[in-house]
Motif scaffolding. Structure first.
Motif, short mmCIF file in Angstrom:
data_model
loop_
_atom_site.label_atom_id
_atom_site.label_comp_id
_atom_site.label_asym_id
_atom_site.label_seq_id
_atom_site.Cartn_x
_atom_site.Cartn_y
_atom_site.Cartn_z
N ARG A 135 -5.49 3.02 0.07
CA ARG A 135 -4.45 2.12 -0.59
C ARG A 135 -4.44 0.83 0.17
NH1 ARG A 135 -5.21 1.33 -4.71
NH2 ARG A 135 -6.88 2.38 -4.19
N PRO A 154 0.85 -1.22 0.01
CA PRO A 154 0.06 -0.12 0.08
C PRO A 154 0.87 0.94 -0.13
CG PRO A 154 -0.75 -1.56 1.57
CD PRO A 154 0.66 -2.05 1.31
N GLN A 185 -6.25 -2.70 -1.14
CA GLN A 185 -5.15 -4.11 -1.22
C GLN A 185 -5.38 -5.11 -0.21
OE1 GLN A 185 -1.54 -1.55 -2.21
NE2 GLN A 185 -1.46 -2.99 -3.59
N HIS A 186 -5.86 -4.40 1.13
CA HIS A 186 -5.79 -5.81 2.04
C HIS A 186 -7.44 -5.82 2.56
CE1 HIS A 186 -1.64 -5.91 2.68
NE2 HIS A 186 -1.57 -4.59 3.13
N ALA A 220 2.03 1.84 -3.60
CA ALA A 220 0.84 2.39 -4.30
C ALA A 220 0.26 3.78 -3.95
CB ALA A 220 -0.40 1.49 -4.02
#
Length: 184
Positions: free
Chosen positions: A150, A83, A154-155, A86
């Motif tokens: 982010r 993250p 992403q998670h 990103a």
């Protein structure tokens, strides 16, 4: 539906404060606890086992129950830093991961630490105080918001702003006392 997570803003933090917060919060979490992101700005250079950061760098630590982290510890840095990479790219900075650190144009711009503390995987690193080749600093809230977005993407974490509980504050205070005793 995403995973409920906590976002804890520490405010300006010195080296022992951030490390103690990571240790205290991690040790106070149960295996089924919500993941936590600590967000702060270094008020002095930080040099430690978990994180090295210069003064004024924006620092962060992902504290997640091990069940949410990759199975192999060797993958924790890449998982935790994805993250951050990103976020840099969102601002037009082409940072990349090399040998467990954030890099840009062949040089390290942020170290990263990853370790198990209690039932948690902890990954800590930092952002530069200003974008490379920029004259001004980041708008701290913009950087924080982009990073938060982010991580959510992403998670799959869904954040609530949070404060440490009484038990967590006590664990942080104990860790801070231990840090101070070790420094003597």
């Amino acid at each position: 539906m995403g995973t409920a997570a906590r976002w804890i803003r520490l405010g300006p933090c010195g080296p022992r404060g951030l490390h103690a917060a990571c240790i205290g919060l991690s040790s106070a979490q149960a295996g089924r606890a919500a993941p936590i992101v600590l967000w702060s700005q270094a008020s002095a250079p930080i040099v430690g086992d978990l994180l090295n950061a210069e003064q004024d760098h924006f620092t962060f630590a992902l504290i997640a129950p091990r069940r949410l982290a990759p199975g192999r510890r060797s993958r924790w840095r890449a998982w935790g830093l994805a993250p951050a990479l990103a976020t840099y790219r969102r601002f037009g900075v082409r940072a990349y991961l090399d040998d467990g650190a954030l890099c840009l144009n062949g040089r390290r711009i942020a170290e990263c630490g990853a370790q198990a503390i209690g039932d948690c995987a902890v990954v800590a690193s930092s952002f530069l105080p200003r974008p490379p080749e920029a004259r001004g600093a980041w708008a701290g809230r913009d950087l924080e918001a982009a990073f938060r977005e982010r991580i959510e993407a992403q998670h799959g974490w869904e954040f609530e702003n949070s404060w440490p509980s009484d038990a967590e504050r006590a664990a942080i205070a104990d860790a801070f006392s231990a840090e101070a005793a070790d420094a003597k």
